[in-house]
Scaffold this active site. Structure first.
Site, PDB file in Angstrom:
ATOM      1  N   HIS A  27       5.570   1.507  -4.355  1.00 18.17           N
ATOM      2  CA  HIS A  27       6.541   1.723  -4.851  1.00 18.17           C
ATOM      3  C   HIS A  27       7.104   0.103  -5.388  1.00 18.17           C
ATOM      4  CE1 HIS A  27       7.742   3.770  -1.082  1.00 18.17           C
ATOM      5  NE2 HIS A  27       7.299   3.095  -0.273  1.00 18.17           N
ATOM      6  N   CYS A  65       3.569   7.001  -1.594  1.00 17.35           N
ATOM      7  CA  CYS A  65       3.421   6.410   0.115  1.00 17.35           C
ATOM      8  C   CYS A  65       3.444   7.512   0.872  1.00 17.35           C
ATOM      9  CB  CYS A  65       4.576   5.800   0.506  1.00 17.35           C
ATOM     10  SG  CYS A  65       4.495   4.174   1.805  1.00 17.35           S
ATOM     11  N   ARG A 118       1.724  -3.498   9.894  1.00 19.38           N
ATOM     12  CA  ARG A 118       1.857  -3.529   8.302  1.00 19.38           C
ATOM     13  C   ARG A 118       2.109  -3.396   6.884  1.00 19.38           C
ATOM     14  NH1 ARG A 118       5.939   0.374   9.277  1.00 19.38           N
ATOM     15  NH2 ARG A 118       6.209   0.956   6.680  1.00 19.38           N
TER      16      ARG A 118
END
Ligand code: GLN
Length: 257
Positions: free
Chosen positions: A207, A107, A144
């Site tokens: 993640h 990320c 997002r």
């Protein structure tokens, strides 16, 4: 993940895993990646040492690393880390990537490998310029990119994870994506690419953390590191990954339509 098999004792092997900025860059369980790397070494009798390289670390320590890991962060932490990346650190890290030191960059760390990350407020955080990619956060009003994600890599393996990023990443023409999106957003929510792979370095938005759910990636990093360090063919013995396989199947049933 328990190793039920008799282990080929590789006590003569040891690896140093460098965790870049664990204090500032470790979101959504990224610590789990380090646990998986060390455990999968230990279960095979390989000595694994973790070096935590926090702010102001001595750049020369980069020369001691066999595997590099760096996790995600919020924009504020990325700014602090950006100012800690001296010319010397960037030069050495570039050298490591070019020399095939295996690495996993998640990320915010993945964004760092590129040319820049433009924040929602339009200010730019300089990247390390190691990979041909850039990232822009489209700003206010744009969502997002959050949720479970499944991708297929170039070997046809399915990889699952969890993504949460505002930045949209765009790859240069010759840079290979880490995988193609089956479900989720990936690099930018548009072109169906996810992450990037260059030599033995993997950049990804996954993640989760990524390695417990996809231990084959941990083994890719460990095997490449051993081959580089000991300059001979090394084949890792298999471990019992039935639990992570089950977890992956459950996630896939939930998210892939
Ligand atoms: N700050 C970056 C973004 O939102 C990275 C986020 C993260 O590492 N989870 O795009």
């Amino acid at each position: 993940m328990k190793n039920n098999q008799s282990s080929i004792v590789n006590r003569q092997y040891s690896l140093t895993i460098g965790w870049l900025y664990p204090g500032l860059m470790s979101t959504y369980g990224d610590r789990g990646n380090i646990i998986v790397l060390t455990k999968r070494c230990e279960w095979r009798g390989i000595k694994a040492e973790v070096l935590n390289l926090n702010q102001d670390f001595d750049s020369k320590l980069l020369n001691d690393l066999d595997i590099i890991f760096m996790g995600g962060a919020q924009d504020l932490q990325q700014k602090i880390v950006s100012s800690d990346f001296s010319k010397e650190k960037i030069k050495l890290l570039r050298e490591k990537v070019e020399n095939g030191i295996p690495g996993l960059y998640v990320c915010g760390a993945y964004q760092f490998l590129g040319k820049y990350y433009k924040e929602a407020n339009r200010s730019k955080i300089k990247g390390l310029g190691i990979l041909d990619l850039f990232t822009e956060n489209p700003g206010e009003g744009k969502k997002r990119l959050i949720g479970n994600i499944a991708i297929k890599n170039s070997d046809g393996n399915v990889i699952v994870g969890f993504e949460n990023h505002g930045g949209r990443t765009y790859l240069g023409e010759r840079l290979k994506p880490f995988g193609h999106v089956m479900e989720g957003f990936g690099n930018n929510g548009i072109d169906k690419t996810e992450g990037a792979i260059y030599k033995n370095s993997i950049g990804t938005y996954l993640h989760g953390p990524i390695l417990p759910k996809n231990p084959e990636i941990a083994d890719f990093l460990i095997e490449k590191a051993l081959v580089r360090k000991y300059k001979k063919k090394i084949k890792l013995e298999k471990l019992d990954d039935s639990l992570s396989k089950k977890a992956k199947e459950t996630i896939l049933r939930k998210i892939v339509s």
